[in-house]
Design an enzyme around this catalytic site. Structure first.
Site, PDB file in Angstrom:
ATOM      1  N   ASP A   8       0.813  -1.226   0.000  1.00 52.16           N
ATOM      2  CA  ASP A   8       0.000   0.000   0.000  1.00 52.16           C
ATOM      3  C   ASP A   8       0.847   1.277   0.000  1.00 52.16           C
ATOM      4  O   ASP A   8       1.548   1.564   0.970  1.00 52.16           O
ATOM      5  CB  ASP A   8      -0.918   0.031   1.230  1.00 52.16           C
ATOM      6  CG  ASP A   8      -1.821  -1.195   1.335  1.00 52.16           C
ATOM      7  OD1 ASP A   8      -1.330  -2.323   1.115  1.00 52.16           O
ATOM      8  OD2 ASP A   8      -3.010  -1.027   1.648  1.00 52.16           O
ATOM      9  N   ASN A  67     -10.472  -1.227   0.582  1.00 52.78           N
ATOM     10  CA  ASN A  67     -11.656  -0.676   1.247  1.00 52.78           C
ATOM     11  C   ASN A  67     -11.803   0.836   1.091  1.00 52.78           C
ATOM     12  O   ASN A  67     -12.875   1.378   1.321  1.00 52.78           O
ATOM     13  CB  ASN A  67     -11.656  -1.061   2.735  1.00 52.78           C
ATOM     14  CG  ASN A  67     -10.358  -0.745   3.422  1.00 52.78           C
ATOM     15  OD1 ASN A  67      -9.289  -1.158   2.961  1.00 52.78           O
ATOM     16  ND2 ASN A  67     -10.414  -0.013   4.501  1.00 52.78           N
ATOM     17  N   HIS A  68     -10.715   1.526   0.697  1.00 50.57           N
ATOM     18  CA  HIS A  68     -10.805   2.979   0.492  1.00 50.57           C
ATOM     19  C   HIS A  68     -11.023   3.356  -0.976  1.00 50.57           C
ATOM     20  O   HIS A  68     -10.948   4.537  -1.326  1.00 50.57           O
ATOM     21  CB  HIS A  68      -9.534   3.666   1.010  1.00 50.57           C
ATOM     22  CG  HIS A  68      -9.334   3.517   2.481  1.00 50.57           C
ATOM     23  ND1 HIS A  68     -10.244   3.981   3.407  1.00 50.57           N
ATOM     24  CD2 HIS A  68      -8.335   2.935   3.197  1.00 50.57           C
ATOM     25  CE1 HIS A  68      -9.808   3.700   4.626  1.00 50.57           C
ATOM     26  NE2 HIS A  68      -8.662   3.054   4.524  1.00 50.57           N
ATOM     27  N   HIS A 150      -6.937  -8.168  -0.321  1.00 48.17           N
ATOM     28  CA  HIS A 150      -6.908  -7.023   0.589  1.00 48.17           C
ATOM     29  C   HIS A 150      -7.750  -7.363   1.819  1.00 48.17           C
ATOM     30  O   HIS A 150      -8.978  -7.281   1.791  1.00 48.17           O
ATOM     31  CB  HIS A 150      -7.466  -5.804  -0.152  1.00 48.17           C
ATOM     32  CG  HIS A 150      -7.152  -4.504   0.515  1.00 48.17           C
ATOM     33  ND1 HIS A 150      -5.921  -3.883   0.396  1.00 48.17           N
ATOM     34  CD2 HIS A 150      -7.898  -3.696   1.308  1.00 48.17           C
ATOM     35  CE1 HIS A 150      -5.935  -2.759   1.081  1.00 48.17           C
ATOM     36  NE2 HIS A 150      -7.117  -2.616   1.653  1.00 48.17           N
ATOM     37  N   HIS A 177      -0.543  -2.991   6.098  1.00 46.86           N
ATOM     38  CA  HIS A 177       0.606  -2.090   6.012  1.00 46.86           C
ATOM     39  C   HIS A 177       1.805  -2.595   6.825  1.00 46.86           C
ATOM     40  O   HIS A 177       2.706  -1.818   7.131  1.00 46.86           O
ATOM     41  CB  HIS A 177       0.263  -0.662   6.463  1.00 46.86           C
ATOM     42  CG  HIS A 177      -0.762   0.021   5.619  1.00 46.86           C
ATOM     43  ND1 HIS A 177      -0.882   1.391   5.552  1.00 46.86           N
ATOM     44  CD2 HIS A 177      -1.719  -0.447   4.790  1.00 46.86           C
ATOM     45  CE1 HIS A 177      -1.876   1.733   4.743  1.00 46.86           C
ATOM     46  NE2 HIS A 177      -2.409   0.619   4.269  1.00 46.86           N
TER      47      HIS A 177
HETATM   48 FE   FE2 Z   1      -7.121  -1.088   3.152  1.00 47.27          FE
END
Ligand code: FE2
Length: 257
Positions: A8, A67-68, A150, A177
């Site tokens: 990410d 998710n973003h 993810h 992350h």
């Molecule tokens: Fe995420």
């Protein structure tokens, strides 16, 4: 062929660090194809056409999300139209911009990139990740299949790795992350890592200023997530894939500072 999967990329600072390192790494390691998770590439979460273009101009071949993905409305049309961006496949098919699988024709080969989100601890009601990934594999046109899973929990991610073992070339996890130490080849030949890590500020909590997260966890009150600055790292994994079998022959993790 040699595939680099990058963790990410967080904000402008992560994008700039990637740009400062990726061209050299590609040359030194003779990398053929680069996929990176770009769901946090814009400051303030999400992806924008500008941050996506920046990543592509820096040497990335395909971007996966998470998710973003849909945090920035200005990106919807771009996600819908870009042939090099995959969004989580388990969103409602008819109403969601974009696609969960992209088949990229590089001229010499077709590489299929799939993005799926986990169901555990992800605060979502998305379709079953396992059923979804099966549907996406049916749409894969290439011998080489790369899956970005993810997801939050290590158990769901490792289960997905074994579920796809022998059917995908590479399964790399994103979202936490934090790079895990299990980059490996699974028994039936899939290259795998539970989480490939992050590209962004080293002394941070997932890229965000540490004091903000500590305060939020102590007070339980909402807080604005300002990104941390300082020394950066680019965490990624390198997979060699046999083009005849589509299976992985070597797997190694990298942390570039
Ligand atoms: Fe995420």
């Amino acid at each position: 062929m040699r595939i680099l999967c990058i963790g990410d990329v967080v904000g402008n600072i992560g994008c700039n660090f990637l740009r400062s390192k990726l061209p050299t790494i590609k040359k030194i390691k003779a990398i053929d194809f680069v996929v990176c998770n770009g769901e946090n590439s814009s400051d303030g979460n999400g992806i924008t056409p500008t941050s996506a273009k920046f990543l592509f101009d820096s040497g990335v071949d395909a971007i996966t999300l998470g998710n973003h993905t849909f945090r920035r409305k200005e990106a919807y049309e771009y996600i819908d139209e870009s042939p090099f961006v995959a969004r989580p496949a388990n969103f409602p098919e008819k109403t969601t911009p974009g696609t969960g699988i992209i088949n990229i024709d590089t001229g010499r080969r077709i590489i299929s990139v799939i993005n799926v989100m986990g169901n555990m601890c992800m605060d979502n009601n998305l379709n079953c990740a396992f059923e979804t990934v099966d549907k996406m594999l049916e749409k894969a046109e290439g011998k080489i299949k790369i899956v970005d899973f993810h997801a939050e929990t290590t158990s769901e991610k490792r289960a997905m790795g074994y579920y796809l073992d022998g059917r995908a070339s590479v399964v790399f996890g994103t979202h936490t992350h934090v790079q895990t130490s299990d980059c490996q080849i699974l028994p039936k030949g899939t290259g795998y890592i539970t989480d490939v890590g992050m590209t962004g500020t080293i002394h941070s909590v997932l890229g965000v200023k540490t004091e903000i997260i500590i305060e939020k966890l102590k007070t339980k009150l909402p807080a604005r997530f300002d990104l941390a600055s300082g020394e950066c790292k680019m965490e990624c994994s390198l997979f060699d894939v046999d083009e005849k079998t589509g299976l992985c022959i070597s797997a190694e993790s990298l942390r570039i500072e």
